[in-house]
Each structure stands twice: as structure tokens, then as C-alpha cells.
Design a protein around this motif. Structure first.
Motif, PDB file in Angstrom:
ATOM      1  N   ASP A  55       0.815  -1.220   0.000  1.00 11.80           N
ATOM      2  CA  ASP A  55       0.000   0.000   0.000  1.00 11.80           C
ATOM      3  C   ASP A  55       0.846   1.267   0.000  1.00 11.80           C
ATOM      4  O   ASP A  55       0.615   2.194   0.786  1.00 11.80           O
ATOM      5  N   SER A  96       0.899  -1.009   9.850  1.00 10.53           N
ATOM      6  CA  SER A  96      -0.005   0.106  10.151  1.00 10.53           C
ATOM      7  C   SER A  96      -1.381  -0.188   9.582  1.00 10.53           C
ATOM      8  O   SER A  96      -1.527  -0.861   8.559  1.00 10.53           O
ATOM      9  N   HIS A  97      -2.383   0.339  10.268  1.00 14.58           N
ATOM     10  CA  HIS A  97      -3.772   0.224   9.812  1.00 14.58           C
ATOM     11  C   HIS A  97      -4.605   1.274  10.527  1.00 14.58           C
ATOM     12  O   HIS A  97      -4.488   1.457  11.742  1.00 14.58           O
ATOM     13  N   GLY A  98      -5.431   1.970   9.765  1.00 16.59           N
ATOM     14  CA  GLY A  98      -6.349   2.935  10.354  1.00 16.59           C
ATOM     15  C   GLY A  98      -5.672   4.054  11.121  1.00 16.59           C
ATOM     16  O   GLY A  98      -6.224   4.540  12.124  1.00 16.59           O
ATOM     17  N   THR A 137      -2.480  -5.997   4.641  1.00 19.06           N
ATOM     18  CA  THR A 137      -2.739  -4.851   3.764  1.00 19.06           C
ATOM     19  C   THR A 137      -4.144  -4.283   3.949  1.00 19.06           C
ATOM     20  O   THR A 137      -4.502  -3.313   3.286  1.00 19.06           O
ATOM     21  N   ASP A 138      -4.936  -4.895   4.811  1.00 18.17           N
ATOM     22  CA  ASP A 138      -6.278  -4.392   5.101  1.00 18.17           C
ATOM     23  C   ASP A 138      -6.651  -4.818   6.507  1.00 18.17           C
ATOM     24  O   ASP A 138      -5.770  -5.086   7.329  1.00 18.17           O
ATOM     25  N   GLN A 139      -7.945  -4.925   6.793  1.00 14.90           N
ATOM     26  CA  GLN A 139      -8.378  -5.219   8.160  1.00 14.90           C
ATOM     27  C   GLN A 139      -8.134  -6.659   8.583  1.00 14.90           C
ATOM     28  O   GLN A 139      -8.235  -6.990   9.766  1.00 14.90           O
ATOM     29  N   PHE A 141      -6.072  -9.549   9.708  1.00 18.83           N
ATOM     30  CA  PHE A 141      -4.793  -9.876  10.326  1.00 18.83           C
ATOM     31  C   PHE A 141      -4.800 -11.375  10.613  1.00 18.83           C
ATOM     32  O   PHE A 141      -5.656 -11.862  11.350  1.00 18.83           O
ATOM     33  N   LEU A 156      -9.139  -6.251  12.358  1.00 22.68           N
ATOM     34  CA  LEU A 156      -8.632  -5.071  13.039  1.00 22.68           C
ATOM     35  C   LEU A 156      -9.703  -3.998  13.200  1.00 22.68           C
ATOM     36  O   LEU A 156      -9.633  -3.176  14.120  1.00 22.68           O
ATOM     37  N   GLU A 157     -10.688  -3.975  12.308  1.00 23.27           N
ATOM     38  CA  GLU A 157     -11.745  -2.966  12.376  1.00 23.27           C
ATOM     39  C   GLU A 157     -12.697  -3.231  13.538  1.00 23.27           C
ATOM     40  O   GLU A 157     -13.024  -2.329  14.317  1.00 23.27           O
ATOM     41  N   ASN A 204     -14.524  -7.053   1.349  1.00 29.31           N
ATOM     42  CA  ASN A 204     -13.730  -6.265   2.293  1.00 29.31           C
ATOM     43  C   ASN A 204     -14.556  -5.093   2.816  1.00 29.31           C
ATOM     44  O   ASN A 204     -14.364  -3.936   2.465  1.00 29.31           O
TER      45      ASN A 204
END
Length: 357
Positions: A55, A96-98, A137-139, A141, A156-157, A204
Motif C-alpha cells: 500500500d 499500520s492500519h487505520g 494490507t487491510d483489516q 490480520f 482489526l476494524e 472487504n
């Protein structure tokens, strides 16, 4: 690799020196390495670091990890700036995320979980036992447990565990369980012992899901039984790596008695069909593509195979020390931690005459 850009991290061999990063735009590179501009530099002693692109960010993990924005070359996070938790091990994994950074508490013990960091302050903790190879690369994990043989998918969301698979039923005899995972689109391909499990992540969206939709015991396939009966596969020489694309996956090992199996999957994932197996007394490793090729290394030589029938369609004129492969847009790069690099451009797309109609 990111598109046609190859990022190379240079680390000094002496105790003092400059760590720096170069971006090689391979379509424009004229062979003069020293003319390539440095996009990042750090005067510090580092003993181990690895890098991964995702990303438009470059994750530098290992000793005092950092995150670099590849669109601006700005350092987004660096433990040379500050360490949010003095109890962290000096080496760590980050992603990293959000807007938050997730940092492993202990380098080699995922059971200690992850700290959640914002503006170099710890703002939370995930008490998860999930060992991961690459940053998500997204929510989603996901990874394997270290305290026991399980595979987990966490959102993760929503901060919810979406899936937990007990992998003990897939163990082969008394050998340690070999396990690996790869992702293609919204599917996870989980290799665990004698079986590959296909996990559908669904759309997603915030309402994330993770469901096992199919599985294949590859050891029970007649062609593998034949290799066992002939003595080609013995002891702990079953598959330990998997590389996936949307239309199938390759499983392989890299031992003196090696094999590689390619398995095609249907668009819906309800059918998994072994297509071919290659076996050799030389080490072999491979990476799948969304096209018609598998790239790999066999007997220390870069090669490519037609994924639909296993025919070798290319090999490099020289051998390689490499033990890893990176794919870019029309590029395949063979790498080794010692610094050995070989880059090949696949100028014309390969269209297999064996592709199913």
C-alpha cells in the motif's frame, strides 16, 4: 518490488556507517548503480533488517523498525525517533492500519501480542498469539499461533476473532507440523501438514467474515502416494511452502529430494484439482503469478514453468545464490540477503497453449 520499482536497503558492514535506501526504476535503469539517488538515509548501527512493500509503504522490520511513505519518501514511524514502550525487545515487527502502528512486544514470541501506537504513544494492546510473515494490507490480520498449532484470522476494524482453526488433525505422523499461508484476492490458502485449506474472506467491508470453503489432502493424491511408494519422499520431506494466485496454487519443498505440485481451483472455490507434479533430487522453490507462469529456482538456477502442464519454458543462462523471489510489473527479481540480485524483464506475456478453454 512496487510496480517497476525495486527498493534496495544498504547496510554498512562496519560498526558505524550510513544505512540508506535506493529506488531502482527498472524500466529506466542504465546499469550505473551509484547514479541512483538515495531516497532514505540513516546514520546508525543496525544488525538485521528486512523490508516489505504494501500500500505504497515500505516496512523496515528487525532492529528498531521503521515505516516509510513511498509516495513522499517521508518517514511515518521510526524507533530511532522514539520508542513508545521501554519493555519492547530491540527487534520487532510493525504494520499500520487505520492511522495506528501495531508493534510486536517481543521479536520471536508472538504470544506476547501487539501494542497499538499513535503519535509514539501506546494507546492499546492486542493480546493475540498470531505470528505473521508479512504486514496485513487491510483489516484482515492472520497467521499461526505459537503456543499451539492453530491458524487465526482477526479483524482489526471490529477487534473480533473471525476464525480459529485447530491444525492438529492435519499433522503428518510425529513430525513437527509444517505450515504456511498465502493470499490471493479475498482468499487465504493455508498449508497445514497434509492439507491445504481454502479460506474465503468475503467482501472487504466492515462486516468481515472468514470461512473455510474447501480443503485438499494432497498427501492422499495418487501421484503423491506414488512418490512415497518409490522412496522419493521420505521422512520429513513433505511440502512446507505454498504460493497462490486466483486460479490455483503451488506447494513445494526445497530439499535434496524435492517436489512441486500445482493445483487448479474453480472460480467459486468448490473444486480443487491437482494438475501436475514435478519431482527432482535438486532443491526447488517457486512463486505463482496471475498469468500462465510459475517462476522459481531449481538447482540454483532461475526458471519458469507453464502452470497448466508443468513444462519448463525458460531458464537463466547463469546460476544464482538467491533464495527469494519478488514480482513486479513485467519483472521478476531473485534476491539473497548477502546482496546478490538478478533482475529479469518478461517483455512479452506468456500465453499457455495448455490453458483450459
Amino acid at each position: 518490488m512496487r510496480s517497476d520499482s525495486l527498493y534496495v536497503l544498504y547496510q554498512p558492514s562496519a560498526d558505524e556507517g550510513i544505512n540508506f535506501l535506493r529506488e531502482f526504476k527498472l524500466n529506466e535503469f542504465d546499469g550505473e548503480e551509484d547514479d541512483v539517488q538515495q531516497i532514505y538515509a540513516l546514520k546508525a548501527t543496525t544488525s538485521y533488517r528486512s523490508i516489505f512493500c504494501a500500500d505504497n509503504r515500505l516496512y523496515m522490520t528487525g532492529q528498531r523498525p521503521e515505516i516509510l511513505d513511498l509516495t513522499t519518501n517521508e518517514v511515518l514511524y521510526s524507533e530511532y525517533v522514539a520508542r513508545a514502550n521501554p519493555e519492547w525487545s530491540d527487534f520487532g515487527l510493525v504494520f499500520s492500519h487505520g492511522g495506528a502502528v501495531y508493534r510486536s512486544v517481543v521479536w520471536n514470541d508472538a504470544s506476547q501480542g501487539l501494542d497499538v501506537v499513535r503519535d509514539y504513544q501506546v494507546v492499546g494492546h492486542l493480546a493475540l498469539d498470531i505470528a505473521f510473515e508479512y504486514p496485513p494490507t487491510d483489516q484482515y490480520f492472520y497467521g499461526f499461533g505459537t503456543a499451539r498449532d492453530v491458524f487465526r484470522v482477526y479483524c482489526l476494524e471490529t477487534q473480533a476473532m473471525l476464525l480459529e482453526l485447530d491444525l492438529a488433525p492435519y499433522r503428518i505422523g510425529e513430525w513437527p507440523l509444517k505450515k504456511h499461508v498465502d493470499r490471493a484476492g479475498n482468499r487465504l490458502f493455508v498449508l497445514a501438514g497434509n492439507t491445504v485449506l481454502l479460506v474465503d474472506l468475503g467482501p472487504n467491508t466492515r462486516a468481515a467474515t472468514a470461512v473455510v470453503v474447501n480443503q485438499l489432502n494432497y498427501v492422499e493424491e495418487p501421484v503423491l502416494q506414488g512418490l512415497l511408494a518409490s522412496g522419493h519422499l521420505t521422512g520429513n520431506s513433505y511440502a512446507y511452502k505454498i504460493s497462490a494466485a486466483r486460479d490455483g496454487f503451488a506447494i513445494f519443498n526445497a530439499r535434496s529430494r524435492s517436489f512441486m505440485m500445482y493445483v487448479a481451483i474453480s472460480e467459486t472455490g468448490d473444486k480443487m484439482r491437482p494438475v501436475w507434479v514435478e519431482h527432482t533430487r535438486r532443491e526447488i522453490t517457486a512463486i505463482n503469478t496471475e498469468g500462465d507462469l510459475l517462476f522459481g529456482i531449481e538447482d540454483y538456477r532461475p526458471k519458469a514453468w507453464d502452470k497448466f502442464n508443468g513444462d519448463q519454458v525458460w531458464q537463466a543462462s547463469a546460476g544464482t545464490m538467491a533464495n527469494a523471489i519478488q514480482l513486479g510489473d513485467h519483472w521478476v527479481v531473485f534476491t539473497h540477503p548477502s546482496g546478490d540480485l538478478q533482475c529479469f524483464r518478461w517483455k512479452k506475456p506468456y500465453l499457455s497453449p495448455h490453458r483450459p478453454g
